[in-house]
Design a protein around this motif. Structure first.
Motif, PDB file in Angstrom:
ATOM      1  N   ASP A   1       0.818  -1.219   0.000  1.00 40.88           N
ATOM      2  CA  ASP A   1       0.000   0.000   0.000  1.00 40.88           C
ATOM      3  C   ASP A   1       0.844   1.260   0.000  1.00 40.88           C
ATOM      4  N   LEU A   2       2.086   1.153  -0.519  1.00 38.81           N
ATOM      5  CA  LEU A   2       2.999   2.295  -0.567  1.00 38.81           C
ATOM      6  C   LEU A   2       3.509   2.478  -1.989  1.00 38.81           C
ATOM      7  N   LEU A   3       3.510   3.722  -2.461  1.00 36.27           N
ATOM      8  CA  LEU A   3       4.080   4.053  -3.767  1.00 36.27           C
ATOM      9  C   LEU A   3       5.347   4.868  -3.557  1.00 36.27           C
ATOM     10  N   HIS A   4       6.455   4.390  -4.088  1.00 32.47           N
ATOM     11  CA  HIS A   4       7.725   5.114  -4.013  1.00 32.47           C
ATOM     12  C   HIS A   4       7.854   5.977  -5.266  1.00 32.47           C
ATOM     13  N   TYR A   5       7.853   7.296  -5.099  1.00 33.90           N
ATOM     14  CA  TYR A   5       8.008   8.224  -6.218  1.00 33.90           C
ATOM     15  C   TYR A   5       9.484   8.266  -6.579  1.00 33.90           C
TER      16      TYR A   5
END
Length: 224
Positions: A184-188
């Protein structure tokens, strides 16, 4: 303890230059410390960029601290964009810029998980041009890093997989971002925009689109 050995006593983090945190991967308060691992591996030097605060054994070598930039997508029940509008003048001005971009280039279309490999090549091309203009090392010009992005984009089943976000104005991809989707985490990771559309701040609009759909997909935060 992932590292690359340079000369006999010098180690560098694996993938240095395309990641920000380096050091020991372990359970908290368990196992050897980073210094002990270096001694075990017969290393005298390990230049790293940043390490989590739990790595207390290396505090004596610390040059400074900084907060992590984490966008909490659930900070406002109405949506993250509402929070940004109340805290950022940039977002307040974006609506006008976006209207002009639509008027000059065509209607907006957003793909959160674009599968077109040509769009990934376009991102690499634009990012390399940006590095050249800003006199920055062309890290996406390195063949193995390019191939890493291609492999991550092609593998849709990895626990931490590559995701390509693309914002179109008409038929033109005006802003693109390649990041890592992990649970549930997006790394930009690698955002870029086409300078020809720079008058409309497409990179800002892209982030708003990403944050909006990410929240709908159950992603709780964007790690900047």
């Amino acid at each position: 303890f992932p590292f690359q050995r340079h000369k006999q006593w010098l180690a560098k983090p694996v993938g240095v230059g395309i990641n920000d945190a380096h050091g020991l991967i372990s359970r908290l308060d368990q196992g050897p410390s980073l210094c002990e691992m270096m001694s075990f591996c017969r290393l005298r030097s390990f230049p790293f960029h940043a390490s989590p605060p739990e790595s207390s054994d290396i505090a004596q070598f610390q040059l400074g601290t900084t907060k992590s930039f984490l966008s909490d997508l659930n900070v406002d029940p109405r949506g993250y964009e509402y929070y940004l509008r109340e805290t950022s003048n940039t977002i307040e001005k974006q609506a006008q810029k976006t209207r002009r971009m639509i008027r000059d280039l065509g209607p907006l279309r957003f793909e959160f998980d674009c599968r077109d490999p040509r769009m990934l090549e376009r991102l690499i091309e634009l990012k390399c041009d940006q590095y050249t203009r800003t006199h920055t090392y062309r890290i996406l010009g390195v063949p193995w890093i390019q191939q890493l992005l291609r492999n991550m984009h092609a593998d849709t089943h990895a626990p931490a997989r590559g995701v390509l976000n693309v914002l179109f104005a008409g038929e033109m991809p005006v802003a693109l971002h390649f990041g890592i989707l992990e649970g549930d985490l997006l790394h930009y990771w690698f955002p870029v925009f086409d300078p020809a559309a720079g008058f409309g701040s497409p990179g800002t609009q892209l982030f708003l689109e990403v944050a909006r759909e990410a929240r709908e997909r159950g992603i709780v935060a964007v790690d900047m």
